[in-house]
Design a protein around this motif. Sequence first.
Motif, PDB file in Angstrom:
ATOM      1  N   ARG A 250      -2.079 -10.243 -19.655  1.00  0.00           N
ATOM      2  CA  ARG A 250      -0.746 -10.834 -19.581  1.00  0.00           C
ATOM      3  C   ARG A 250      -0.584 -11.849 -20.705  1.00  0.00           C
ATOM      4  O   ARG A 250      -1.456 -12.701 -20.916  1.00  0.00           O
ATOM      5  CB  ARG A 250      -0.515 -11.505 -18.238  1.00  0.00           C
ATOM      6  N   VAL A 251       0.539 -11.745 -21.428  1.00  0.00           N
ATOM      7  CA  VAL A 251       0.862 -12.674 -22.510  1.00  0.00           C
ATOM      8  C   VAL A 251       2.149 -13.399 -22.122  1.00  0.00           C
ATOM      9  O   VAL A 251       3.230 -12.803 -22.104  1.00  0.00           O
ATOM     10  CB  VAL A 251       1.033 -11.950 -23.853  1.00  0.00           C
ATOM     11  N   ARG A 252       2.011 -14.677 -21.801  1.00  0.00           N
ATOM     12  CA  ARG A 252       3.151 -15.456 -21.363  1.00  0.00           C
ATOM     13  C   ARG A 252       3.914 -16.027 -22.552  1.00  0.00           C
ATOM     14  O   ARG A 252       3.391 -16.078 -23.674  1.00  0.00           O
ATOM     15  CB  ARG A 252       2.673 -16.573 -20.431  1.00  0.00           C
ATOM     16  N   PRO A 253       5.160 -16.460 -22.357  1.00  0.00           N
ATOM     17  CA  PRO A 253       5.940 -17.040 -23.463  1.00  0.00           C
ATOM     18  C   PRO A 253       5.216 -18.232 -24.081  1.00  0.00           C
ATOM     19  O   PRO A 253       4.668 -19.087 -23.377  1.00  0.00           O
ATOM     20  CB  PRO A 253       7.249 -17.473 -22.775  1.00  0.00           C
ATOM     21  N   GLY A 254       5.205 -18.278 -25.409  1.00  0.00           N
ATOM     22  CA  GLY A 254       4.536 -19.354 -26.130  1.00  0.00           C
ATOM     23  C   GLY A 254       3.067 -19.118 -26.368  1.00  0.00           C
ATOM     24  O   GLY A 254       2.408 -19.941 -27.024  1.00  0.00           O
ATOM     25  N   GLU A 255       2.517 -18.008 -25.876  1.00  0.00           N
ATOM     26  CA  GLU A 255       1.103 -17.694 -26.092  1.00  0.00           C
ATOM     27  C   GLU A 255       0.951 -16.661 -27.206  1.00  0.00           C
ATOM     28  O   GLU A 255       1.883 -15.914 -27.518  1.00  0.00           O
ATOM     29  CB  GLU A 255       0.474 -17.151 -24.800  1.00  0.00           C
ATOM     30  N   LYS A 256      -0.253 -16.627 -27.777  1.00  0.00           N
ATOM     31  CA  LYS A 256      -0.558 -15.628 -28.803  1.00  0.00           C
ATOM     32  C   LYS A 256      -1.083 -14.360 -28.160  1.00  0.00           C
ATOM     33  O   LYS A 256      -1.778 -14.399 -27.129  1.00  0.00           O
ATOM     34  CB  LYS A 256      -1.605 -16.170 -29.782  1.00  0.00           C
ATOM     35  N   ASP A 271       6.721 -12.984 -32.806  1.00  0.00           N
ATOM     36  CA  ASP A 271       6.717 -13.452 -34.195  1.00  0.00           C
ATOM     37  C   ASP A 271       5.493 -12.889 -34.906  1.00  0.00           C
ATOM     38  O   ASP A 271       4.359 -13.264 -34.615  1.00  0.00           O
ATOM     39  CB  ASP A 271       6.691 -14.986 -34.214  1.00  0.00           C
ATOM     40  N   GLU A 272       5.703 -11.969 -35.847  1.00  0.00           N
ATOM     41  CA  GLU A 272       4.611 -11.331 -36.599  1.00  0.00           C
ATOM     42  C   GLU A 272       4.552 -11.807 -38.039  1.00  0.00           C
ATOM     43  O   GLU A 272       3.971 -11.144 -38.898  1.00  0.00           O
ATOM     44  CB  GLU A 272       4.775  -9.806 -36.560  1.00  0.00           C
ATOM     45  N   SER A 273       5.143 -12.966 -38.315  1.00  0.00           N
ATOM     46  CA  SER A 273       5.219 -13.441 -39.698  1.00  0.00           C
ATOM     47  C   SER A 273       3.847 -13.722 -40.292  1.00  0.00           C
ATOM     48  O   SER A 273       3.658 -13.608 -41.504  1.00  0.00           O
ATOM     49  CB  SER A 273       6.080 -14.707 -39.766  1.00  0.00           C
ATOM     50  N   MET A 274       2.862 -14.076 -39.466  1.00  0.00           N
ATOM     51  CA  MET A 274       1.520 -14.355 -39.986  1.00  0.00           C
ATOM     52  C   MET A 274       0.887 -13.136 -40.627  1.00  0.00           C
ATOM     53  O   MET A 274      -0.015 -13.255 -41.460  1.00  0.00           O
ATOM     54  CB  MET A 274       0.614 -14.883 -38.869  1.00  0.00           C
ATOM     55  N   PRO A 281      11.589 -12.841 -35.369  1.00  0.00           N
ATOM     56  CA  PRO A 281      10.757 -12.184 -34.355  1.00  0.00           C
ATOM     57  C   PRO A 281      11.194 -10.739 -34.128  1.00  0.00           C
ATOM     58  O   PRO A 281      12.367 -10.399 -34.259  1.00  0.00           O
ATOM     59  CB  PRO A 281      10.975 -13.044 -33.104  1.00  0.00           C
ATOM     60  N   VAL A 282      10.244  -9.897 -33.775  1.00  0.00           N
ATOM     61  CA  VAL A 282      10.489  -8.468 -33.568  1.00  0.00           C
ATOM     62  C   VAL A 282      10.507  -8.200 -32.065  1.00  0.00           C
ATOM     63  O   VAL A 282       9.626  -8.669 -31.337  1.00  0.00           O
ATOM     64  CB  VAL A 282       9.390  -7.622 -34.253  1.00  0.00           C
ATOM     65  N   ARG A 283      11.513  -7.435 -31.599  1.00  0.00           N
ATOM     66  CA  ARG A 283      11.623  -7.126 -30.180  1.00  0.00           C
ATOM     67  C   ARG A 283      10.559  -6.093 -29.798  1.00  0.00           C
ATOM     68  O   ARG A 283      10.395  -5.071 -30.460  1.00  0.00           O
ATOM     69  CB  ARG A 283      13.015  -6.593 -29.848  1.00  0.00           C
ATOM     70  N   LYS A 284       9.852  -6.370 -28.711  1.00  0.00           N
ATOM     71  CA  LYS A 284       8.829  -5.467 -28.203  1.00  0.00           C
ATOM     72  C   LYS A 284       9.189  -5.059 -26.778  1.00  0.00           C
ATOM     73  O   LYS A 284       9.602  -5.888 -25.961  1.00  0.00           O
ATOM     74  CB  LYS A 284       7.458  -6.157 -28.199  1.00  0.00           C
ATOM     75  N   LYS A 285       9.017  -3.769 -26.515  1.00  0.00           N
ATOM     76  CA  LYS A 285       9.291  -3.237 -25.171  1.00  0.00           C
ATOM     77  C   LYS A 285       8.170  -2.288 -24.793  1.00  0.00           C
ATOM     78  O   LYS A 285       7.221  -2.096 -25.583  1.00  0.00           O
ATOM     79  CB  LYS A 285      10.640  -2.521 -25.157  1.00  0.00           C
ATOM     80  N   THR A 286       8.262  -1.696 -23.630  1.00  0.00           N
ATOM     81  CA  THR A 286       7.219  -0.804 -23.131  1.00  0.00           C
ATOM     82  C   THR A 286       6.958   0.327 -24.132  1.00  0.00           C
ATOM     83  O   THR A 286       7.886   0.990 -24.599  1.00  0.00           O
ATOM     84  CB  THR A 286       7.631  -0.202 -21.777  1.00  0.00           C
ATOM     85  N   GLY A 287       5.674   0.510 -24.469  1.00  0.00           N
ATOM     86  CA  GLY A 287       5.273   1.550 -25.399  1.00  0.00           C
ATOM     87  C   GLY A 287       5.103   1.073 -26.823  1.00  0.00           C
ATOM     88  O   GLY A 287       4.530   1.794 -27.651  1.00  0.00           O
ATOM     89  N   ILE A 291       0.136  -6.762 -32.151  1.00  0.00           N
ATOM     90  CA  ILE A 291      -1.013  -7.099 -32.996  1.00  0.00           C
ATOM     91  C   ILE A 291      -1.583  -8.431 -32.552  1.00  0.00           C
ATOM     92  O   ILE A 291      -0.838  -9.384 -32.260  1.00  0.00           O
ATOM     93  CB  ILE A 291      -0.599  -7.161 -34.485  1.00  0.00           C
ATOM     94  N   GLY A 292      -2.893  -8.508 -32.481  1.00  0.00           N
ATOM     95  CA  GLY A 292      -3.558  -9.736 -32.074  1.00  0.00           C
ATOM     96  C   GLY A 292      -3.229 -10.898 -32.979  1.00  0.00           C
ATOM     97  O   GLY A 292      -3.062 -10.731 -34.197  1.00  0.00           O
ATOM     98  N   ALA A 293      -3.128 -12.104 -32.410  1.00  0.00           N
ATOM     99  CA  ALA A 293      -2.865 -13.373 -33.092  1.00  0.00           C
ATOM    100  C   ALA A 293      -1.392 -13.590 -33.411  1.00  0.00           C
ATOM    101  O   ALA A 293      -1.031 -14.636 -33.945  1.00  0.00           O
ATOM    102  CB  ALA A 293      -3.692 -13.525 -34.361  1.00  0.00           C
ATOM    103  N   THR A 294      -0.502 -12.608 -33.120  1.00  0.00           N
ATOM    104  CA  THR A 294       0.925 -12.840 -33.279  1.00  0.00           C
ATOM    105  C   THR A 294       1.448 -13.641 -32.082  1.00  0.00           C
ATOM    106  O   THR A 294       0.841 -13.648 -31.007  1.00  0.00           O
ATOM    107  CB  THR A 294       1.685 -11.516 -33.400  1.00  0.00           C
ATOM    108  N   MET A 295       2.600 -14.304 -32.245  1.00  0.00           N
ATOM    109  CA  MET A 295       3.101 -15.234 -31.243  1.00  0.00           C
ATOM    110  C   MET A 295       4.189 -14.608 -30.380  1.00  0.00           C
ATOM    111  O   MET A 295       5.184 -14.077 -30.906  1.00  0.00           O
ATOM    112  CB  MET A 295       3.649 -16.494 -31.938  1.00  0.00           C
ATOM    113  N   ASN A 296       3.983 -14.641 -29.084  1.00  0.00           N
ATOM    114  CA  ASN A 296       5.005 -14.195 -28.139  1.00  0.00           C
ATOM    115  C   ASN A 296       5.966 -15.360 -27.902  1.00  0.00           C
ATOM    116  O   ASN A 296       5.588 -16.405 -27.360  1.00  0.00           O
ATOM    117  CB  ASN A 296       4.354 -13.770 -26.824  1.00  0.00           C
ATOM    118  N   THR A 297       7.231 -15.183 -28.274  1.00  0.00           N
ATOM    119  CA  THR A 297       8.154 -16.315 -28.298  1.00  0.00           C
ATOM    120  C   THR A 297       8.998 -16.454 -27.052  1.00  0.00           C
ATOM    121  O   THR A 297       9.434 -17.555 -26.726  1.00  0.00           O
ATOM    122  CB  THR A 297       9.091 -16.204 -29.516  1.00  0.00           C
ATOM    123  N   SER A 298       9.287 -15.347 -26.327  1.00  0.00           N
ATOM    124  CA  SER A 298      10.252 -15.469 -25.229  1.00  0.00           C
ATOM    125  C   SER A 298       9.709 -14.908 -23.918  1.00  0.00           C
ATOM    126  O   SER A 298       9.062 -15.622 -23.152  1.00  0.00           O
ATOM    127  CB  SER A 298      11.573 -14.790 -25.610  1.00  0.00           C
TER     128      SER A 298
END
Length: 432
Positions: A250-256, A271-274, A281-287, A291-298
């Motif tokens: 589980r990746v909660r908002p504000g976590e990497k 956020d995949e800018s790194m 930020p890029v929208r992610k949905k099921t499927g 990428i590891g170390a990117t930031m989940n913003t919402s």
Amino acid sequence: MTDHKHHSEHQSQHQMSTLSPNSQESAAQVKETAQSTGDIIYTCPMHPEIRRSQPGDCPICGMSLEPLLPTLEDENPELKDFSRRFWITLPLTIVVTVLAMFGHQLNWLDMSLQTWVELVLSTPVVLWAGLPFFIRGWHSVRNRSPNMWTLIGLGTGAAFVYSVIATVFPHVFPEAFLSMGRVSVYFEAAVVIISLTLFGQILELRARSQTSAAIKALLGLAPKTARRVAEDGSEEDIPLNHVHEGDRLRVRPGEKVPVDGVVQDGTSLVDESMLTGEPLPVRKKTGDKVIGATMNTSGALVIQAEKVGSATVLSQIVQMVAEAQRSRAPMQRMADLVAGYFVLAVIGIAIITFFVWGLWGPEPGWVYGLINAVAVLIIACPCALGLATPMSIMVATGRGATKGVLFRDAAAIENMRKVDTLIIVSVISGPS
């Protein structure tokens, strides 16, 4: 089963410890084998073809081996050891130098007694503080790979051994060697060279640590823990290295995002800018892949781990930067070849200098010959020739990584000097 595994690990370690320096194919096999067994591989920062299963010194240049894959650990054991040797023996070096330079003018001690005092104070500096240099010098002779440690070992060793003999058995020297009532000794030359070499090594090790700061910054992007979702729905925080392929996280908002995976549930903006430089930020949905170390913003996401450990995109980038820093440019190969012949030439010139001064120089000729021979061995060390190219490669790849520019190897950096035109193609895609 346990015995078989132990035998396999022992066989793997034996294979790494007996690897030939010039065997590129064997180096790749050793890397693959060690990664599969979890062993740490050590390599030389100047000669990446060297692979060992245990820390030690490079058989070619004498530099300390470092882990092949970088870590976040800032403590360098060699830097700590050299700093301890330097600061503990520095007061002894200062006292010996002051006695040698001004003792006869100040008349603090009888000259014969002063010689013994210099011997006592110089012994821990040469035999303890300078021990790593003599070991490296011996290894260079045994491996038939002359380098700067060959010259330092010969120079300081000759000065110290001669001075010890002159102190303990002064009667074996002719009168030409007498100066101010004693046989001339050069303890101060040996201890000053040891201390200056230690200080130079400390500066070099600190510079190498700073050039690897870019890799450590990349490693610092990854989170330290992940929140694993069990089959019964319970959740727990676990260390990142305990995550396995197929785990639900589980990746909660504000976590990497902890590792590379695919979204199983939820939608969010990541956020995949790194990695990509994408400002939004890029929208992610099921499927969708994450990428590891990117930031989940919402929103919250539940992902399934697909790549963990050294298989993640971030780890692959770190490995690429580390290997590029250790790769050898064509110019470095030429520098290594020149340095080998240069060391042999310096030793020959030092021998010629000793006999020329001894046979045809002014009195006491043999004393001047010894001083000048030692000076040739020490001053002519090809340190800059051997270190300039590797250090420049480490700086270039490290700075490039922080700016989002990755080099595959050092040859690519050297070839960039031929570039005189840069063409940038911008692709603008409209709405689908």
